[in-house]
Motif scaffolding. Structure first.
Motif, PDB file in Angstrom:
ATOM      1  N   ARG A 302       0.834  -1.202   0.000  1.00  0.00           N
ATOM      2  CA  ARG A 302       0.000   0.000   0.000  1.00  0.00           C
ATOM      3  C   ARG A 302       0.871   1.255   0.000  1.00  0.00           C
ATOM      4  O   ARG A 302       0.577   2.228  -0.700  1.00  0.00           O
ATOM      5  N   THR A 303       1.954   1.205   0.790  1.00  0.00           N
ATOM      6  CA  THR A 303       2.864   2.354   0.861  1.00  0.00           C
ATOM      7  C   THR A 303       3.536   2.591  -0.487  1.00  0.00           C
ATOM      8  O   THR A 303       3.629   3.732  -0.961  1.00  0.00           O
ATOM      9  N   ALA A 304       4.015   1.516  -1.111  1.00  0.00           N
ATOM     10  CA  ALA A 304       4.671   1.653  -2.407  1.00  0.00           C
ATOM     11  C   ALA A 304       3.718   2.266  -3.437  1.00  0.00           C
ATOM     12  O   ALA A 304       4.091   3.191  -4.178  1.00  0.00           O
ATOM     13  N   LEU A 305       2.492   1.781  -3.464  1.00  0.00           N
ATOM     14  CA  LEU A 305       1.516   2.318  -4.410  1.00  0.00           C
ATOM     15  C   LEU A 305       1.113   3.744  -4.037  1.00  0.00           C
ATOM     16  O   LEU A 305       0.887   4.582  -4.915  1.00  0.00           O
ATOM     17  N   GLY A 306       1.054   4.030  -2.736  1.00  0.00           N
ATOM     18  CA  GLY A 306       0.732   5.382  -2.292  1.00  0.00           C
ATOM     19  C   GLY A 306       1.792   6.379  -2.710  1.00  0.00           C
ATOM     20  O   GLY A 306       1.489   7.508  -3.122  1.00  0.00           O
ATOM     21  N   ILE A 307       3.052   5.978  -2.595  1.00  0.00           N
ATOM     22  CA  ILE A 307       4.154   6.846  -3.024  1.00  0.00           C
ATOM     23  C   ILE A 307       4.067   7.110  -4.522  1.00  0.00           C
ATOM     24  O   ILE A 307       4.195   8.255  -4.980  1.00  0.00           O
ATOM     25  N   LEU A 308       3.838   6.056  -5.287  1.00  0.00           N
ATOM     26  CA  LEU A 308       3.741   6.212  -6.738  1.00  0.00           C
ATOM     27  C   LEU A 308       2.550   7.084  -7.124  1.00  0.00           C
ATOM     28  O   LEU A 308       2.646   7.916  -8.036  1.00  0.00           O
ATOM     29  N   GLN A 309       1.452   6.913  -6.405  1.00  0.00           N
ATOM     30  CA  GLN A 309       0.272   7.740  -6.676  1.00  0.00           C
ATOM     31  C   GLN A 309       0.543   9.205  -6.359  1.00  0.00           C
ATOM     32  O   GLN A 309       0.165  10.104  -7.115  1.00  0.00           O
ATOM     33  N   PRO A 313       1.950  12.710 -10.852  1.00  0.00           N
ATOM     34  CA  PRO A 313       1.896  13.875 -11.750  1.00  0.00           C
ATOM     35  C   PRO A 313       3.239  14.266 -12.346  1.00  0.00           C
ATOM     36  O   PRO A 313       3.290  14.805 -13.456  1.00  0.00           O
ATOM     37  N   ILE A 314       4.326  13.995 -11.628  1.00  0.00           N
ATOM     38  CA  ILE A 314       5.633  14.394 -12.150  1.00  0.00           C
ATOM     39  C   ILE A 314       6.422  13.239 -12.725  1.00  0.00           C
ATOM     40  O   ILE A 314       7.230  13.431 -13.625  1.00  0.00           O
ATOM     41  N   ILE A 315       6.169  12.034 -12.237  1.00  0.00           N
ATOM     42  CA  ILE A 315       6.874  10.872 -12.777  1.00  0.00           C
ATOM     43  C   ILE A 315       6.575  10.702 -14.266  1.00  0.00           C
ATOM     44  O   ILE A 315       7.440  10.326 -15.050  1.00  0.00           O
ATOM     45  N   LYS A 322      15.830   9.278 -14.651  1.00  0.00           N
ATOM     46  CA  LYS A 322      15.413  10.230 -13.620  1.00  0.00           C
ATOM     47  C   LYS A 322      14.322   9.652 -12.723  1.00  0.00           C
ATOM     48  O   LYS A 322      14.280   9.945 -11.524  1.00  0.00           O
ATOM     49  N   VAL A 323      13.450   8.851 -13.283  1.00  0.00           N
ATOM     50  CA  VAL A 323      12.421   8.221 -12.456  1.00  0.00           C
ATOM     51  C   VAL A 323      13.058   7.253 -11.468  1.00  0.00           C
ATOM     52  O   VAL A 323      12.761   7.279 -10.266  1.00  0.00           O
ATOM     53  N   ILE A 324      13.957   6.405 -11.953  1.00  0.00           N
ATOM     54  CA  ILE A 324      14.607   5.412 -11.085  1.00  0.00           C
ATOM     55  C   ILE A 324      15.418   6.091  -9.983  1.00  0.00           C
ATOM     56  O   ILE A 324      15.296   5.760  -8.807  1.00  0.00           O
ATOM     57  N   ASP A 325      16.240   7.066 -10.358  1.00  0.00           N
ATOM     58  CA  ASP A 325      17.059   7.759  -9.363  1.00  0.00           C
ATOM     59  C   ASP A 325      16.192   8.519  -8.369  1.00  0.00           C
ATOM     60  O   ASP A 325      16.501   8.586  -7.178  1.00  0.00           O
ATOM     61  N   GLY A 326      15.121   9.112  -8.847  1.00  0.00           N
ATOM     62  CA  GLY A 326      14.237   9.870  -7.967  1.00  0.00           C
ATOM     63  C   GLY A 326      13.489   9.008  -6.979  1.00  0.00           C
ATOM     64  O   GLY A 326      13.236   9.422  -5.843  1.00  0.00           O
ATOM     65  N   LEU A 327      13.137   7.771  -7.385  1.00  0.00           N
ATOM     66  CA  LEU A 327      12.404   6.881  -6.497  1.00  0.00           C
ATOM     67  C   LEU A 327      13.280   6.242  -5.434  1.00  0.00           C
ATOM     68  O   LEU A 327      12.794   5.760  -4.424  1.00  0.00           O
ATOM     69  N   LYS A 328      14.598   6.227  -5.659  1.00  0.00           N
ATOM     70  CA  LYS A 328      15.490   5.638  -4.666  1.00  0.00           C
ATOM     71  C   LYS A 328      15.442   6.414  -3.359  1.00  0.00           C
ATOM     72  O   LYS A 328      15.430   5.842  -2.272  1.00  0.00           O
TER      73      LYS A 328
END
Length: 362
Positions: A302-309, A313-315, A322-328
């Motif tokens: 749920r947390t992983a999906l919440g973060i992605l949600q 808008p910017i991902i 940039k997406v991979i580095d930003g999510l780390k």
């Protein structure tokens, strides 16, 4: 791989003037309560350096947390078995456990199914110190797969901004002791990168013995056994289950990730190995732990999906790298309330998740 955090490459919209939860949020007070005696005179300075001034916190939040602390101490903890599954406890946990009682709640929530006693811990801890005094490599049980070397290297990589687990830091020796004692206690597991963040998070809120007991019991759960034993069959099941839920809850972002070749293993591993300890500000990570210990591993999804949600808008406007580095490592100025509101909108039943993973032990 190197676990030293890298700066996030994107920030959330309309967050520029917000400060991180580590600077203004609820502080992990208990860590200063078990510093070595030689450092007790500088507790205030350490406290200020870690969490900053609390002058700007709202009075109503202080009052609310004080009232909640009393509820935990007077009503819930003395009656934990009866109240742990109540709606009242769920509400309080979802709002964040007061840091002054967080350690005691975590000890109750994790429990001690392994029945580790102080005497048993002392046997392993003493043996580790004896082996250490003879030099690295003196005992195969502790140094299998170079456990001791890996642990020493990883100390400086653990919560580096706090500067308390690094060499000569106030909790450096405790962290090393917990990790090496665990490696000796469970030579079949040994030390795996990622464990340092788990042990460090526990040490922020409790003493070394309780941190060891909690860590040993946490790592004995199927979820952690799969990841730290590199059970690729079960790990693949988790990733496939996540993919199904990702497509169900965030179809547009899931489609975009597939278009640019981003698969769950590229970002989920870092999140799940450390229970987000390395990827989000400390107070947010602590609240995630609060909820995980109440709800179980489904809350991590749920947390992983919440973060992605929250970041969607910017991902959608960023490249693969940039997406991979930003999510780390998520932005320090990520809004805590907005993030948890996003997490709580993701509803997944435990039975549904267990079915997808193919396990009845979740």
């Amino acid at each position: 791989s190197d676990l030293i955090p890298t700066p996030s490459l994107f920030t959330l919209p309309n967050q520029a003037n917000r400060t991180s939860s580590l600077s203004t949020g609820q502080s992990p007070v208990p860590l200063v309560n078990h510093l070595p005696s030689s450092q007790t005179s500088s507790k205030a300075g350490l406290f200020e350096r870690l969490v900053g001034s609390r002058k700007d916190e709202k009075e109503d939040k202080d009052v609310r947390k004080s009232e909640e602390t009393s509820i935990w101490l007077d009503k819930i903890l003395p009656n934990w078995d009866k109240m742990k599954n109540s709606k009242k406890v769920q509400k309080l946990v979802y709002g964040g456990i007061p840091s002054s009682v967080r350690g005691r709640v975590w000890v109750k929530a994790i429990a001690n199914a392994l029945q580790i006693t102080p005497e048993l811990h002392h046997i392993f801890a003493s043996r580790v110190k004896e082996v250490r005094s003879k030099g690295i490599g003196a005992d195969d049980a502790v140094t299998s797969v170079n456990n001791s070397e890996l642990i020493v290297v990883d100390l400086h990589r653990t919560f580096p901004k706090l500067r308390i687990f690094q060499k000569d830091g106030p909790l450096s020796s405790q962290l090393r002791d917990v990790l090496e004692t665990y490696a000796y206690y469970r030579p079949d597991m040994g030390y795996v990168q990622g464990m340092a963040y788990l042990a460090a998070m526990l040490l922020l809120y409790m003493d070394s013995f309780n941190a060891f007991v909690c860590m040993a019991n946490l790592l004995n759960r199927p979820y952690f056994l799969a990841f730290f034993r590199f059970d690729m069959t079960l790990i693949s099941n988790y990733f496939r289950a996540f993919d199904v839920l990702f497509e169900e809850h965030l179809p547009s972002l899931c489609k975009y990730f597939k278009e640019i070749g981003i698969t769950p293993d590229l970002y989920l591993v870092e999140w799940l190995y450390t229970l987000f300890g390395r990827s989000v500000p400390l107070e947010i990570a602590s609240r995630i732990w609060d909820c995980f210990l109440l709800e179980g591993e489904v809350f991590m999804i749920r947390t992983a999906l919440g973060i992605l949600q929250c970041c969607q808008p910017i991902i959608l406007n960023k490249s693969f790298d940039k997406v991979i580095d930003g999510l780390k490592v998520l932005p320090e100025n990520i809004d805590e309330t907005e993030l948890f509101n996003s997490i709580f909108t993701i509803q997944i039943k435990k039975s549904r998740f267990a079915e997808l993973v193919g396990s009845q032990q979740i």
